[in-house]
Design a protein around this motif. Structure first.
Motif, mmCIF file in Angstrom:
data_model
loop_
_atom_site.group_PDB
_atom_site.id
_atom_site.type_symbol
_atom_site.label_atom_id
_atom_site.label_comp_id
_atom_site.label_asym_id
_atom_site.label_seq_id
_atom_site.Cartn_x
_atom_site.Cartn_y
_atom_site.Cartn_z
ATOM 1 N N GLU A 150 0.824 -1.212 0.000
ATOM 2 C CA GLU A 150 0.000 0.000 0.000
ATOM 3 C C GLU A 150 0.864 1.271 0.000
ATOM 4 N N TRP A 151 1.960 1.213 0.805
ATOM 5 C CA TRP A 151 2.791 2.410 0.954
ATOM 6 C C TRP A 151 3.209 2.980 -0.407
ATOM 7 N N SER A 152 3.770 2.135 -1.272
ATOM 8 C CA SER A 152 4.292 2.625 -2.565
ATOM 9 C C SER A 152 3.162 3.136 -3.453
ATOM 10 N N LYS A 153 2.003 2.476 -3.367
ATOM 11 C CA LYS A 153 0.858 2.940 -4.172
ATOM 12 C C LYS A 153 0.432 4.334 -3.715
ATOM 13 N N VAL A 154 0.391 4.534 -2.412
ATOM 14 C CA VAL A 154 -0.019 5.837 -1.877
ATOM 15 C C VAL A 154 0.971 6.924 -2.313
ATOM 16 N N GLN A 155 2.259 6.554 -2.386
ATOM 17 C CA GLN A 155 3.256 7.568 -2.786
ATOM 18 C C GLN A 155 3.002 8.092 -4.198
ATOM 19 N N GLU A 156 2.471 7.213 -5.060
ATOM 20 C CA GLU A 156 2.148 7.657 -6.431
ATOM 21 C C GLU A 156 1.038 8.715 -6.388
ATOM 22 N N VAL A 157 0.063 8.508 -5.526
ATOM 23 C CA VAL A 157 -1.028 9.487 -5.389
ATOM 24 C C VAL A 157 -0.474 10.791 -4.794
ATOM 25 N N ILE A 158 0.417 10.653 -3.824
ATOM 26 C CA ILE A 158 0.971 11.854 -3.175
ATOM 27 C C ILE A 158 1.757 12.706 -4.191
ATOM 28 N N LYS A 159 2.415 12.043 -5.155
ATOM 29 C CA LYS A 159 3.132 12.825 -6.191
ATOM 30 C C LYS A 159 2.163 13.773 -6.900
ATOM 31 N N VAL A 160 0.979 13.270 -7.212
ATOM 32 C CA VAL A 160 -0.021 14.110 -7.901
ATOM 33 C C VAL A 160 -0.527 15.205 -6.957
ATOM 34 N N LEU A 161 -0.760 14.841 -5.699
ATOM 35 C CA LEU A 161 -1.217 15.856 -4.731
ATOM 36 C C LEU A 161 -0.182 16.974 -4.601
ATOM 37 N N LYS A 162 1.101 16.586 -4.653
ATOM 38 C CA LYS A 162 2.165 17.605 -4.534
ATOM 39 C C LYS A 162 2.104 18.573 -5.706
ATOM 40 N N SER A 163 1.861 18.036 -6.903
ATOM 41 C CA SER A 163 1.855 18.944 -8.060
ATOM 42 C C SER A 163 0.621 19.857 -8.013
ATOM 43 N N LEU A 223 -9.310 17.834 -9.896
ATOM 44 C CA LEU A 223 -10.050 16.672 -9.381
ATOM 45 C C LEU A 223 -9.859 15.477 -10.307
ATOM 46 N N GLN A 224 -9.852 15.748 -11.613
ATOM 47 C CA GLN A 224 -9.674 14.639 -12.560
ATOM 48 C C GLN A 224 -8.279 14.018 -12.414
ATOM 49 N N LYS A 225 -7.267 14.867 -12.250
ATOM 50 C CA LYS A 225 -5.884 14.355 -12.077
ATOM 51 C C LYS A 225 -5.788 13.483 -10.818
ATOM 52 N N ILE A 226 -6.368 14.001 -9.736
ATOM 53 C CA ILE A 226 -6.281 13.256 -8.463
ATOM 54 C C ILE A 226 -7.068 11.939 -8.579
ATOM 55 N N ASN A 227 -8.266 12.021 -9.160
ATOM 56 C CA ASN A 227 -9.100 10.817 -9.260
ATOM 57 C C ASN A 227 -8.443 9.763 -10.150
ATOM 58 N N LYS A 228 -7.754 10.225 -11.192
ATOM 59 C CA LYS A 228 -7.052 9.287 -12.083
ATOM 60 C C LYS A 228 -5.937 8.567 -11.290
ATOM 61 N N ALA A 229 -5.212 9.333 -10.489
ATOM 62 C CA ALA A 229 -4.122 8.724 -9.690
ATOM 63 C C ALA A 229 -4.688 7.718 -8.692
ATOM 64 N N ILE A 230 -5.838 8.067 -8.107
ATOM 65 C CA ILE A 230 -6.468 7.140 -7.145
ATOM 66 C C ILE A 230 -6.876 5.862 -7.879
ATOM 67 N N ARG A 231 -7.558 6.037 -9.013
ATOM 68 C CA ARG A 231 -8.044 4.871 -9.786
ATOM 69 C C ARG A 231 -6.887 3.973 -10.199
ATOM 70 N N GLU A 232 -5.817 4.603 -10.717
ATOM 71 C CA GLU A 232 -4.710 3.802 -11.269
ATOM 72 C C GLU A 232 -3.890 3.104 -10.177
ATOM 73 N N ASN A 233 -3.884 3.675 -8.977
ATOM 74 C CA ASN A 233 -3.006 3.101 -7.957
ATOM 75 C C ASN A 233 -3.709 2.392 -6.816
ATOM 76 N N LEU A 234 -4.948 2.783 -6.547
ATOM 77 C CA LEU A 234 -5.581 2.274 -5.318
ATOM 78 C C LEU A 234 -6.835 1.442 -5.545
ATOM 79 N N ASP A 235 -7.431 1.511 -6.733
ATOM 80 C CA ASP A 235 -8.688 0.777 -6.936
ATOM 81 C C ASP A 235 -8.435 -0.712 -7.153
#
Ligand SMILES: NC(=O)c1ccc[n+]([C@@H]2O[C@H](COP(=O)([O-])OP(=O)(O)OC[C@H]3O[C@@H](n4cnc5c(N)ncnc54)[C@H](OP(=O)(O)O)[C@@H]3O)[C@@H](O)[C@H]2O)c1
Length: 313
Positions: free
Chosen positions: A236-249, A301-313
């Motif tokens: 989970e940790w590494s998947k969450v980091q991918e989402v955090i990269k998008v949140l940072k941008s 919102l679309q960028k964040i949701n895409k990152a969530i879908r691709e990494n956490l769903d």
């Protein structure tokens, strides 16, 4: 700050509510009471009006801290506390037995230094106590004027149906963040159809969604947050980091912090009335209080949701 009224009540609550689990000083590591009081006062000064606590946080300690912090501010805040989890030294015991609930409310009122609770929530379902028995006690307490409105936390739609057959219910407190979205399946629609407010918790997954941890943290003694929030290990940790990269941008684009983007995203979701966020300092409380004062664009919102879908769903 945005304010939303909980349906069928006169309770108007701010977009961000202040959570006080860490202030119990027995689950998120050591926290000085003076720091907690500064954090609560800073949150109130920054416009937060909802304070969520529970006897389970430090076996009453968080409620005592809240009681001290709101002295002189009682009329400005909506006090939400709970019953139904009784602490032992090492454990959280589910107990909604009538005699326990009747005792808990009086203990909470004393610790919070108030005559009434605005929102009284059943903390978790108790499989060993028929809900009718609990609600009989709850109705007595309400008639006595000790609380104004009833909420539940961590209940399913079926369990909420059982409550609503007997007594009015105004809100649900579920876990909800971009990492824990199970309420989207059928709980959000249930709350919307039945006019229940959603006051969500775990918005930052215990701090993870601030992006501040560079590696899996080794929490200090007495800090067990990684036992409750389930993302502090691989994979989970590494998947969450991918989402955090998008949140940072997104955060960079708005000159905001990652925490503010994560809080704002949660508040932007369907059905959410208010999002609870814990704080251990006045700085964190102020930062969190300002999290909904900007607008995440459709593109964000679309960028964040895409990152969530691709990494956490
Ligand atoms: N009903 C329930 O079953 C239930 C369950 C859990 C929580 N809750 C409620 O929801 C509230 C919120 O959840 P939570 O406190 O568990 O977790 P949270 O809000 O996801 O995380 C809070 C923690 O994150 C860190 N933090 C907060 N703001 C920050 C910022 N701006 N920058 C950096 N770090 C920051 C702080 O810890 P560090 O500084 O130590 O990292 C803080 O203690 C609780 O306090 C409680 O009132 C209810």
């Amino acid at each position: 700050m945005f304010i939303r009224r909980i349906h069928n009540t006169d309770l108007s609550v701010t977009a961000v509510g202040l959570g006080t689990w860490a202030m119990g000083n027995d689950f998120f590591g050591h926290v000085d009471d003076s720091e907690s009081i500064y954090a609560l006062r800073a949150g109130i000064d920054a416009g937060i009006n909802l304070i969520d606590t529970a006897p389970a946080y430090g076996a009453g300690h968080a409620e005592e801290v809240v009681g001290k912090a709101i002295k002189g501010y009682r009329d400005q805040v909506v006090v939400a506390t709970k019953c139904g989890i009784v602490r032992t030294k090492d454990d959280f015991i589910k107990n909604l037995k009538p005699e326990s609930v009747m005792k808990e409310i009086d203990d909470s009122l004393r610790r919070l230094n108030t005559d009434y609770i605005d929102l009284y929530q059943l903390h978790w379902p108790d499989p060993n106590t028929p809900i009718e028995e609990t609600l009989e006690a709850i109705e007595k307490i309400k008639k006595a004027g000790k609380f104004r409105y009833l909420g539940v936390s961590n209940f399913t739609p079926e369990q909420m149906d059982e409550v609503r057959k007997i007594t009015p219910l105004v809100s649900l407190q579920p876990q909800y963040s971009m990492l824990e979205r199970s309420i989207e399946k059928n709980v959000v629609s249930y709350c919307q159809e039945n006019g229940l407010g959603i006051i969500s918790y775990g918005t930052l997954a215990g701090g993870l969604l601030t992006g501040k941890f560079k590696q899996i943290p080794a929490f200090k003694e007495g800090d067990f947050r990684d036992k409750f929030y389930d993302y502090y290990h691989e994979p989970e940790w590494s998947k969450v980091q991918e989402v955090i990269k998008v949140l940072k941008s997104v955060a960079r684009d708005h000159n905001k912090t990652v925490a503010q983007v994560a809080i704002n995203w949660t508040f932007s979701q369907l059905g959410v009335t208010s999002v609870l966020v814990g704080a251990k300092s006045d700085k964190q409380a102020r930062e969190n209080a300002e999290a909904c004062s900007f607008t995440l664009t459709l593109d964000d919102l679309q960028k964040i949701n895409k990152a969530i879908r691709e990494n956490l769903d």
